[in-house]
Design an enzyme around this catalytic site. Structure first.
Site, PDB file in Angstrom:
ATOM      1  N   SER A  69       0.854  -1.195   0.000  1.00 49.51           N
ATOM      2  CA  SER A  69       0.000   0.000   0.000  1.00 49.51           C
ATOM      3  C   SER A  69       0.889   1.243   0.000  1.00 49.51           C
ATOM      4  O   SER A  69       2.019   1.188   0.521  1.00 49.51           O
ATOM      5  CB  SER A  69      -0.861   0.014   1.263  1.00 49.51           C
ATOM      6  OG  SER A  69      -1.463   1.282   1.454  1.00 49.51           O
TER       7      SER A  69
ATOM      8  N   TYR B 276      -0.839  -0.899  10.520  1.00 54.10           N
ATOM      9  CA  TYR B 276      -1.094  -1.378   9.149  1.00 54.10           C
ATOM     10  C   TYR B 276       0.006  -0.883   8.217  1.00 54.10           C
ATOM     11  O   TYR B 276       0.538  -1.646   7.403  1.00 54.10           O
ATOM     12  CB  TYR B 276      -2.472  -0.868   8.715  1.00 54.10           C
ATOM     13  CG  TYR B 276      -2.813  -1.101   7.258  1.00 54.10           C
ATOM     14  CD1 TYR B 276      -3.239  -2.350   6.813  1.00 54.10           C
ATOM     15  CD2 TYR B 276      -2.740  -0.056   6.325  1.00 54.10           C
ATOM     16  CE1 TYR B 276      -3.565  -2.555   5.477  1.00 54.10           C
ATOM     17  CE2 TYR B 276      -3.073  -0.250   5.002  1.00 54.10           C
ATOM     18  CZ  TYR B 276      -3.487  -1.500   4.571  1.00 54.10           C
ATOM     19  OH  TYR B 276      -3.801  -1.691   3.254  1.00 54.10           O
TER      20      TYR B 276
HETATM   21  P1  NAP Z   1     -11.483  -6.431  -0.021  1.00 49.19           P
HETATM   22  O1  NAP Z   1     -12.216  -5.888  -1.178  1.00 49.19           O
HETATM   23  O2  NAP Z   1     -12.091  -6.312   1.327  1.00 49.19           O
HETATM   24  O3  NAP Z   1     -11.127  -7.953  -0.303  1.00 49.19           O
HETATM   25  C1  NAP Z   1     -10.388  -8.682   0.620  1.00 49.19           C
HETATM   26  C2  NAP Z   1     -10.319 -10.133   0.196  1.00 49.19           C
HETATM   27  O4  NAP Z   1      -9.493 -10.842   1.134  1.00 49.19           O
HETATM   28  C3  NAP Z   1     -11.643 -10.827   0.196  1.00 49.19           C
HETATM   29  O5  NAP Z   1     -11.649 -11.811  -0.801  1.00 49.19           O
HETATM   30  C4  NAP Z   1     -11.708 -11.452   1.585  1.00 49.19           C
HETATM   31  O6  NAP Z   1     -12.601 -12.537   1.596  1.00 49.19           O
HETATM   32  C5  NAP Z   1     -10.262 -11.879   1.746  1.00 49.19           C
HETATM   33  N1  NAP Z   1      -9.770 -12.026   3.118  1.00 49.19           N
HETATM   34  C6  NAP Z   1      -9.930 -11.168   4.158  1.00 49.19           C
HETATM   35  N2  NAP Z   1      -9.358 -11.659   5.268  1.00 49.19           N
HETATM   36  C7  NAP Z   1      -8.803 -12.850   4.916  1.00 49.19           C
HETATM   37  C8  NAP Z   1      -8.084 -13.841   5.610  1.00 49.19           C
HETATM   38  N3  NAP Z   1      -7.798 -13.728   6.919  1.00 49.19           N
HETATM   39  N4  NAP Z   1      -7.671 -14.941   4.931  1.00 49.19           N
HETATM   40  C9  NAP Z   1      -7.956 -15.080   3.626  1.00 49.19           C
HETATM   41  N5  NAP Z   1      -8.645 -14.186   2.908  1.00 49.19           N
HETATM   42  C10 NAP Z   1      -9.071 -13.081   3.547  1.00 49.19           C
HETATM   43  O7  NAP Z   1     -10.025  -5.744   0.131  1.00 49.19           O
HETATM   44  P2  NAP Z   1      -9.074  -4.987  -0.925  1.00 49.19           P
HETATM   45  O8  NAP Z   1      -9.263  -3.533  -0.752  1.00 49.19           O
HETATM   46  O9  NAP Z   1      -9.224  -5.590  -2.266  1.00 49.19           O
HETATM   47  O10 NAP Z   1      -7.647  -5.320  -0.294  1.00 49.19           O
HETATM   48  C11 NAP Z   1      -6.752  -6.238  -0.883  1.00 49.19           C
HETATM   49  C12 NAP Z   1      -5.338  -5.813  -0.578  1.00 49.19           C
HETATM   50  O11 NAP Z   1      -5.107  -4.498  -1.068  1.00 49.19           O
HETATM   51  C13 NAP Z   1      -4.981  -5.765   0.913  1.00 49.19           C
HETATM   52  O12 NAP Z   1      -3.666  -6.242   1.061  1.00 49.19           O
HETATM   53  C14 NAP Z   1      -5.004  -4.282   1.238  1.00 49.19           C
HETATM   54  O13 NAP Z   1      -4.165  -3.965   2.319  1.00 49.19           O
HETATM   55  C15 NAP Z   1      -4.480  -3.716  -0.069  1.00 49.19           C
HETATM   56  N6  NAP Z   1      -4.780  -2.297  -0.303  1.00 49.19           N
HETATM   57  C16 NAP Z   1      -6.062  -1.866  -0.438  1.00 49.19           C
HETATM   58  C17 NAP Z   1      -6.290  -0.513  -0.687  1.00 49.19           C
HETATM   59  C18 NAP Z   1      -7.683   0.033  -0.858  1.00 49.19           C
HETATM   60  O14 NAP Z   1      -7.829   1.281  -0.856  1.00 49.19           O
HETATM   61  N7  NAP Z   1      -8.705  -0.799  -1.030  1.00 49.19           N
HETATM   62  C19 NAP Z   1      -5.226   0.369  -0.791  1.00 49.19           C
HETATM   63  C20 NAP Z   1      -3.929  -0.093  -0.646  1.00 49.19           C
HETATM   64  C21 NAP Z   1      -3.723  -1.444  -0.412  1.00 49.19           C
HETATM   65  P3  NAP Z   1     -13.255 -13.129   2.989  1.00 49.19           P
HETATM   66  O15 NAP Z   1     -13.533 -11.949   3.858  1.00 49.19           O
HETATM   67  O16 NAP Z   1     -14.467 -13.853   2.533  1.00 49.19           O
HETATM   68  O17 NAP Z   1     -12.213 -14.050   3.557  1.00 49.19           O
END
Ligand code: NAP
Length: 255
Positions: free
Chosen positions: A150, A163
Site C-alpha cells: 500500500s 497497518y
Molecule cells: P477487499 O475488497 O475487502 O477484499 C479482501 C479479500 O481478502 C476478500 O476476498 C476477503 O474474503 C479476503 N480475506 C480477508 N481476510 C482474509 C483472511 N484472513 N484470509 C484469507 N482471505 C481473507 O479488500 P481490498 O481492498 O481488495 O484489499 C486487498 C489488498 O489491497 C490488501 O492487502 C489491502 O491492504 C491492499 N490495499 C487496499 C487498498 C484500498 O484502498 N482498497 C489500498 C492499498 C492497499 P473473505 O472476507 O471472505 O475471507
C-alpha cells in the site's frame, strides 16, 4: 507477434481473491491464460467466484479452481499450497493479496492483540507462503512473487500506523527475496495501491473529508478501482515484467 503479457501454462495462487483487488487480479490472470487458484475464508464464495471467472474467460484462455484458506493459519496456508500442487501440479506465481486492519486510531491506543494480528496476517503469513513456494521456484529456475502492499507503507499515518508498518515490511520482504533468489530467476515485487474503491477501504472513501483529501491529492483527481490493479499484477507476473524485481510499483493515480 509474441504477446508479452501471456500467462498460458502458468499456475497462480491469489490470496483474498473473492473480492476487490484480489478478485480483479485473479480475473485478469485467468484472462491472460493462467490457471488461477481463487482463495479466501469462505468456501461457498470461493466457489461462486471460481464459476464466475470460468464463465467469463474467453476460449483458450485460463481457468480457475477454488481452495479456501484463512491466511492467519499456517496449516491452512500449507493446505493451500499442497492442494494447488495436487490439482494443478505446480505454483509459478504467488500473489499475497489478503490483509487485515482491525484498528483505526492512534498508535498510542492500539491493543497488543490488534498489533499482533496485523503483523501476523500482513507480514508473517506472507513470509510463510513465500517459504512454502520458493524452493519449487528455485528448483525450476522460474517463479514470481507479488505482494499487495500500500502507499501507506511509504507514508506516515496518524490513524493506520500498525497497518502501514506491516505494508512497509512487505516491501522489504519482496526486496529480500528478490536479492536472495534473483540468481535463480525468482522475482519478487510489491504493488502499492493508493485509495481503491473496495469494501476494505469503505470507511475511508465513504468519509467525505478523507475522500476529498485523497482525490484532491491525486493527479488524476479520483480514487482507483480494483480493475486498475489487476493488470499491473499481470505485468509483473508475465514476460513483460521479466526485468522488474525488488521493486514497489506505486499505483495511486499520481498521489
Ligand atoms: P477487499 O475488497 O475487502 O477484499 C479482501 C479479500 O481478502 C476478500 O476476498 C476477503 O474474503 C479476503 N480475506 C480477508 N481476510 C482474509 C483472511 N484472513 N484470509 C484469507 N482471505 C481473507 O479488500 P481490498 O481492498 O481488495 O484489499 C486487498 C489488498 O489491497 C490488501 O492487502 C489491502 O491492504 C491492499 N490495499 C487496499 C487498498 C484500498 O484502498 N482498497 C489500498 C492499498 C492497499 P473473505 O472476507 O471472505 O475471507
Amino acid at each position: 507477434m509474441e504477446n508479452l503479457f501471456d500467462l498460458t501454462g502458468k499456475v497462480a495462487i491469489v490470496t483474498g481473491s473473492t473480492k476487490g483487488i484480489g478478485k480483479s487480479i485473479a480475473e485478469q490472470m485467468a484472462n491472460h491464460g493462467a490457471k488461477v487458484v481463487v482463495s479466501s475464508r469462505k468456501a461457498d464464495v470461493c466457489e461462486a467466484v471460481t464459476n464466475e471467472i470460468n464463465e467469463q474467460v474467453k476460449d483458450g484462455a485460463g481457468s480457475a479452481i477454488s481452495i479456501p484458506c484463512n491466511i492467519g493459519s499456517k496449516e491452512q496456508l500449507q493446505m493451500l499450497v499442497d492442494e494447488t500442487r495436487k490439482q494443478l501440479g505446480k505454483i509459478d506465481i504467488l500473489v499475497c493479496n489478503a490483509a487485515v486492519n482491525p484498528f483505526f486510531g492512534s498508535m498510542a491506543d492500539i491493543p497488543d492483540s490488534a498489533f499482533e494480528r496485523i503483523m501476523d496476517s500482513n507480514v508473517k503469513s506472507n513470509h510463510w507462503l513465500c517459504q512454502m513456494v520458493i524452493p519449487e521456484m528455485v528448483e525450476r529456475k522460474d517463479g514470481v512473487i507479488t505482494i499487495v502492499s500500500s502507499i501507506g507503507g511509504l507514508n506516515g499515518s496518524p490513524v493506520l500506523g500498525a497497518y502501514c508498518i506491516s505494508k512497509a515490511a512487505d516491501m522489504q520482504l519482496a526486496r529480500n527475496i528478490a536479492t536472495e533468489y534473483g540468481g535463480d530467476n525468482v522475482r519478487a515485487n510489491t504493488i502499492a495501491p493508493g485509495l481503491i474503491k473496495t469494501n476494505f477501504a469503505r470507511a475511508l472513501w465513504e468519509n467525505p473529508d478523507i475522500l476529498k483529501e485523497a482525490t484532491s491529492g491525486a493527479a488524476l483527481k479520483r480514487i482507483g478501482t480494483p480493475e486498475e490493479i489487476g493488470g499491473v499484477a499481470v505485468l509483473l507476473a508475465s514476460k513483460a515484467g521479466s526485468y522488474i524485481t525488488g521493486q514497489t510499483l506505486i499505483v495511486d493515480g499520481g498521489t
